[in-house]
Write an enzyme that holds these catalytic residues in place. Structure first.
Site, PDB file in Angstrom:
ATOM      1  CG  HIS A 189       5.819  20.848 -22.521  1.00 54.57           C
ATOM      2  ND1 HIS A 189       6.233  21.967 -22.274  1.00 54.57           N
ATOM      3  CD2 HIS A 189       4.540  20.451 -21.739  1.00 54.57           C
ATOM      4  CE1 HIS A 189       5.493  22.554 -21.636  1.00 54.57           C
ATOM      5  NE2 HIS A 189       4.339  21.641 -21.256  1.00 54.57           N
ATOM      6  CG  HIS A 199       1.175  20.100 -21.885  1.00 51.03           C
ATOM      7  ND1 HIS A 199       1.627  19.807 -20.742  1.00 51.03           N
ATOM      8  CD2 HIS A 199       0.680  18.832 -22.216  1.00 51.03           C
ATOM      9  CE1 HIS A 199       1.470  18.709 -20.262  1.00 51.03           C
ATOM     10  NE2 HIS A 199       1.016  17.952 -21.044  1.00 51.03           N
ATOM     11  CG  ASP A 255      -0.145  25.478 -21.146  1.00 49.40           C
ATOM     12  OD1 ASP A 255       0.064  24.455 -21.658  1.00 49.40           O
ATOM     13  OD2 ASP A 255       0.399  26.078 -20.335  1.00 49.40           O
ATOM     14  CG  HIS A 256       3.891  25.354 -23.018  1.00 47.14           C
ATOM     15  ND1 HIS A 256       5.087  25.976 -22.447  1.00 47.14           N
ATOM     16  CD2 HIS A 256       3.013  24.807 -22.238  1.00 47.14           C
ATOM     17  CE1 HIS A 256       4.654  26.060 -21.142  1.00 47.14           C
ATOM     18  NE2 HIS A 256       3.635  25.209 -20.773  1.00 47.14           N
ATOM     19  CG  HIS A 287       5.137  18.893 -17.487  1.00 47.48           C
ATOM     20  ND1 HIS A 287       3.971  19.173 -16.340  1.00 47.48           N
ATOM     21  CD2 HIS A 287       4.621  19.529 -18.730  1.00 47.48           C
ATOM     22  CE1 HIS A 287       3.068  20.061 -17.144  1.00 47.48           C
ATOM     23  NE2 HIS A 287       3.572  20.235 -18.109  1.00 47.48           N
ATOM     24  CG  ASP A 331       4.651  23.712 -18.320  1.00 49.63           C
ATOM     25  OD1 ASP A 331       5.228  24.837 -18.216  1.00 49.63           O
ATOM     26  OD2 ASP A 331       3.642  23.341 -18.482  1.00 49.63           O
ATOM     27  CG  HIS A 347       2.776  27.687 -16.155  1.00 45.08           C
ATOM     28  ND1 HIS A 347       1.788  28.288 -16.644  1.00 45.08           N
ATOM     29  CD2 HIS A 347       3.373  26.832 -16.991  1.00 45.08           C
ATOM     30  CE1 HIS A 347       1.275  27.397 -17.743  1.00 45.08           C
ATOM     31  NE2 HIS A 347       2.339  26.574 -17.956  1.00 45.08           N
TER      32      HIS A 347
END
Ligand SMILES: [Zn+2]
Length: 239
Positions: free
Chosen positions: A56, A58, A60-61, A114, A131, A169
Site C-alpha cells: 500500500h 503509506h 513507511d512502506h 486500512h 498493514d 509491523h
C-alpha cells in the site's frame, strides 16, 4: 516450493521482507520502509534486488524505494487501482492476478480497509499482509469501512492454516495486551501472550506468525461478523 524469506526490521517498528527463489535466484522485496537495512541484507546474502512488491501507499512502506533504485533497477509491483498514489509501477495488478517471483507463483488479494486498494501477496505457505492482518491484530481502518476490513481479514483467514503471515509491523506486544481484554479465558491466547512477552524481551521478531495460531488467538480474525469486528476495532482504537 523452494524459497527463503528474510525478515528485516526497519525504522521504528516496520518490517520489510526479502523473498528469494532458490531455483532461479530471483529476489523480491516486500515493502520498502528504509533502504539501508535492506541493502545490507542483500549484501550479506549476495542477492540482487529483482523486484519490489508494494502492499500500500503509506510512506513507511515506500520511502526507502528511491535509495534502493540508486543501487539496482528492480521491477516495481503494486495495485493497479492505486497506481496514482504509489511509486511508478512496472507491473500493476488486480485481485486474483498471479505474480511470479522466479518459480514462485503468488496471488493478489484485495485487503482494503486500512487503505482502499491495499493488497496482500499470497504464495504457497507465505502471505505478505502489509498493514491488514498483524500478529494478534489488524491495521487501523483509515480509508475503508469496518465491513470492508472484516471481509478482507476473512479472505486471509480462508488461506491454508499452515500459511505463515508476514505482516508489516512489530505491534504484537501491544496487540497481545489488548487481545487478553477481549478473550481473557482463551487458553491458547494466554500461552501466546507469554511467548510474545518472552520474545520481545529477547528482541526476537514475533513476525512471521502461523495463520492457524492467528485463527486460534487473534480477536480481529475471530470476530463472528462485521458488527463484532467493528466493536473490537473501535475498542482497540481507544485502548
Ligand atoms: Zn499503513
Amino acid at each position: 516450493m523452494n524459497y527463503e524469506i528474510l525478515t528485516i526490521p526497519c525504522l521504528t517498528n516496520n518490517y520489510a521482507f526479502l523473498l528469494h527463489c532458490n531455483e532461479t535466484g530471483t529476489t523480491a522485496l516486500v515493502d520498502a520502509p528504509e533502504a539501508a537495512p535492506v541493502l545490507s541484507a542483500l549484501n550479506a546474502k549476495g542477492w540482487t534486488l529483482d523486484m519490489v512488491l508494494l502492499t500500500h501507499h503509506h510512506w513507511d512502506h515506500v520511502e526507502g524505494l528511491p535509495d534502493l533504485l540508486k543501487h539496482s533497477t528492480p521491477i516495481i509491483v503494486g495495485a493497479a487501482k492505486d497506481a496514482e498514489r504509489l511509486p511508478k509501477l512496472d507491473i500493476a495488478l488486480n485481485e486474483g492476478d498471479t505474480l511470479e517471483v522466479g518459480n514462485l507463483k503468488g496471488r493478489v488479494i484485495d485487503v482494503s480497509g486500512h487503505t482502499i486498494n491495499h493488497i496482500a501477496f499470497a504464495f504457497p505457505g507465505a502471505v505478505f499482509t502489509g498493514d491488514s492482518l498483524f500478529a494478534l491484530g489488524c491495521g487501523r481502518v483509515f480509508e475503508g469501512t469496518m465491513d470492508m476490513m472484516h471481509e478482507s481479514l476473512q479472505k486471509l483467514a480462508a488461506l491454508p492454516p499452515e500459511t505463515m503471515v508476514y505482516s508489516g509491523h512489530e505491534y504484537t506486544l501491544d496487540n497481545a495486551k489488548f487481545s487478553l481484554t477481549v478473550e481473557p479465558e482463551n487458553a491458547a491466547l494466554q500461552v501466546r501472550v507469554k511467548d510474545v512477552g518472552r520474545m520481545r524481551t529477547a528482541d526476537i521478531p514475533t513476525v512471521p506468525s502461523l495463520l492457524s495460531l492467528e485463527l486460534a488467538t487473534n480477536p480481529f480474525l475471530r470476530a463472528k461478523d462485521a458488527a463484532e469486528f467493528a466493536k473490537i476495532r473501535t475498542a482497540k482504537d481507544n485502548f
